[in-house]
Enzyme design. Structure first.
Site, PDB file in Angstrom:
ATOM      1  N   GLN A 208     -13.661   3.675  10.488  1.00  0.00           N
ATOM      2  CA  GLN A 208     -13.648   3.384   9.102  1.00  0.00           C
ATOM      3  C   GLN A 208     -12.399   2.479   8.792  1.00  0.00           C
ATOM      4  O   GLN A 208     -11.170   2.690   9.011  1.00  0.00           O
ATOM      5  CB  GLN A 208     -13.585   4.479   8.331  1.00  0.00           C
ATOM      6  CG  GLN A 208     -13.553   4.502   6.697  1.00  0.00           C
ATOM      7  CD  GLN A 208     -14.777   4.060   6.176  1.00  0.00           C
ATOM      8  OE1 GLN A 208     -15.887   4.405   6.809  1.00  0.00           O
ATOM      9  NE2 GLN A 208     -14.600   2.849   5.386  1.00  0.00           N
TER      10      GLN A 208
ATOM     11  N   LYS B 214     -21.520   8.611   5.179  1.00  0.00           N
ATOM     12  CA  LYS B 214     -22.375   7.987   6.033  1.00  0.00           C
ATOM     13  C   LYS B 214     -22.772   8.961   7.176  1.00  0.00           C
ATOM     14  O   LYS B 214     -23.927   8.933   7.747  1.00  0.00           O
ATOM     15  CB  LYS B 214     -21.145   6.972   7.072  1.00  0.00           C
ATOM     16  CG  LYS B 214     -20.945   5.657   6.336  1.00  0.00           C
ATOM     17  CD  LYS B 214     -19.754   4.986   6.794  1.00  0.00           C
ATOM     18  CE  LYS B 214     -19.452   3.722   5.651  1.00  0.00           C
ATOM     19  NZ  LYS B 214     -18.343   2.846   6.186  1.00  0.00           N
TER      20      LYS B 214
ATOM     21  N   ASP C   9     -21.213  -1.653  13.067  1.00  0.00           N
ATOM     22  CA  ASP C   9     -20.477  -2.264  11.882  1.00  0.00           C
ATOM     23  C   ASP C   9     -20.746  -3.775  11.970  1.00  0.00           C
ATOM     24  O   ASP C   9     -20.628  -4.389  10.994  1.00  0.00           O
ATOM     25  CB  ASP C   9     -19.086  -1.877  11.742  1.00  0.00           C
ATOM     26  CG  ASP C   9     -18.773  -1.071  10.559  1.00  0.00           C
ATOM     27  OD1 ASP C   9     -19.961  -0.735   9.783  1.00  0.00           O
ATOM     28  OD2 ASP C   9     -17.740  -0.434  10.404  1.00  0.00           O
TER      29      ASP C   9
END
Ligand code: NAD
Length: 292
Positions: free
Chosen positions: A108, A64, A131
């Site tokens: 994460q 990422k 997200d």
């Protein structure tokens, strides 16, 4: 679309939706947008938070941040030990939330078991939740007014669009109802005027439901659960599943070769949804900076 002989002599009629290719197009768009912001003196900032040392998570975080940097996004890693407390992680999230250089915050998942994950996500300012998992952003998707959409379902929608799949009026079956994938996926398809059936572990007659679908989205996490013979000829098949086969190779939730003999378009695993998930995170991040 390649027409030819497939495994077992069947005719492979499916066009393969190349997620790497579409992701590269998305990344080009993101790069152009970060450059436009740079011209106005804005450096797009993404903070990626990793708690503990789960090897898979470390690989994802590395990918990422690399992707982000390739698109002109200033990505910074924040690594915390596995025994970090809930309060410790909340303090970091609050610090990043208040930092004007940080436009997007990504924690994460999964977090180590002792964390209250929902409380951590809720602590991310919604306008930095790239997200798309904050209740406010999920709620906006439910309202049909998305701001940040969860990356995997957003990537699936983009793949359908790229494949020229007509969603309006189509009958769509989503397998899996997770907050990360299945539920927002069903909402996005409904927002786009599909008639949606959301299937899960308690669903009976899965085969019949899949067989009636113009669009199948498989997000379960069971290798080849969706049999090729179930697929309605001409359907669009998007395989979100990532499973590790006995030989160590990645396989999806769909019996790929057999499904490809019937589908009009299909995504491979790997190289389908995965790269699109990563690209959609970058898109959400540049959007966060544009909206800031
Ligand atoms: P999850 O475990 O949170 O949810 C799985 C869902 O599948 C549940 O809703 C469950 O009810 C349903 N399910 C279980 N057995 C079923 C059955 N027999 N029939 C129908 N539904 C059934 O998983 P998730 O986080 O939604 O991920 C699903 C899969 O997608 C996993 O393989 C995961 O690795 C993969 N994934 C891929 C990406 C990507 O970028 N490609 C991103 C996220 C997740």
């Amino acid at each position: 679309g390649g027409v030819g002989l497939g495994i077992g002599g069947g005719v492979v009629s499916a066009r393969v939706l190349d997620g790497k290719l579409v992701a590269a197009l998305v990344k080009d768009e993101v790069r152009a947008r970060t450059q436009a912001l740079a011209a106005r003196g804005v450096t797009v900032g993404l903070a990626v938070v990793l708690v503990g040392d789960d090897p898979a998570s470390a690989v994802y975080v590395k990918a990422k941040t690399k992707d982000a940097r390739e698109c002109g996004i200033d990505a910074t890693d924040h690594r915390l030990p596995a025994d970090t407390s809930q309060a410790g992680l909340l303090a970091l999230v609050a610090k990043l939330g208040a930092d004007p250089r940080v436009h997007g915050i990504l924690v994460q998942l999964p977090l180590p078991r002792h964390f209250d994950t929902d409380a951590i996500i809720a602590a991310i300012p919604p306008h930095k939740d790239v997200d798309g998992l904050h209740p406010e952003n999920l709620g906006r998707v439910a309202q049909g007014k998305p701001r940040f959409t969860a990356c995997t379902p957003a990537g699936c929608m983009r793949l359908l669009a790229h494949g020229g799949v007509t969603v309006a009026g189509a009958s769509a079956v989503v397998l899996g109802r997770s907050v990360l994938v299945g539920k927002p996926m069903a909402l996005l398809l409904a927002n786009a005027d599909a008639t949606v059936t959301l299937c899960h572990s308690k669903t009976r007659d899965l085969a019949e439901r899949v067989a009636a679908a113009d669009i199948v989205i498989a997000a379960v996490g069971r290798p080849e659960l969706v049999r090729g013979a179930w697929i309605k000829p001409g359907a669009a098949v998007i395989d979100v599943g990532i499973n590790r086969g006995a030989d160590g190779k990645l396989i999806g939730d769909v019996e790929y070769a057999a499904a490809a003999e019937r589908a009009a378009v299909i995504t491979p695993v790997p190289g389908g949804v995965g790269p699109m998930t990563r690209a959609c995170l970058l898109e959400n991040t540049v959007r966060a900076a544009e909206l800031a």
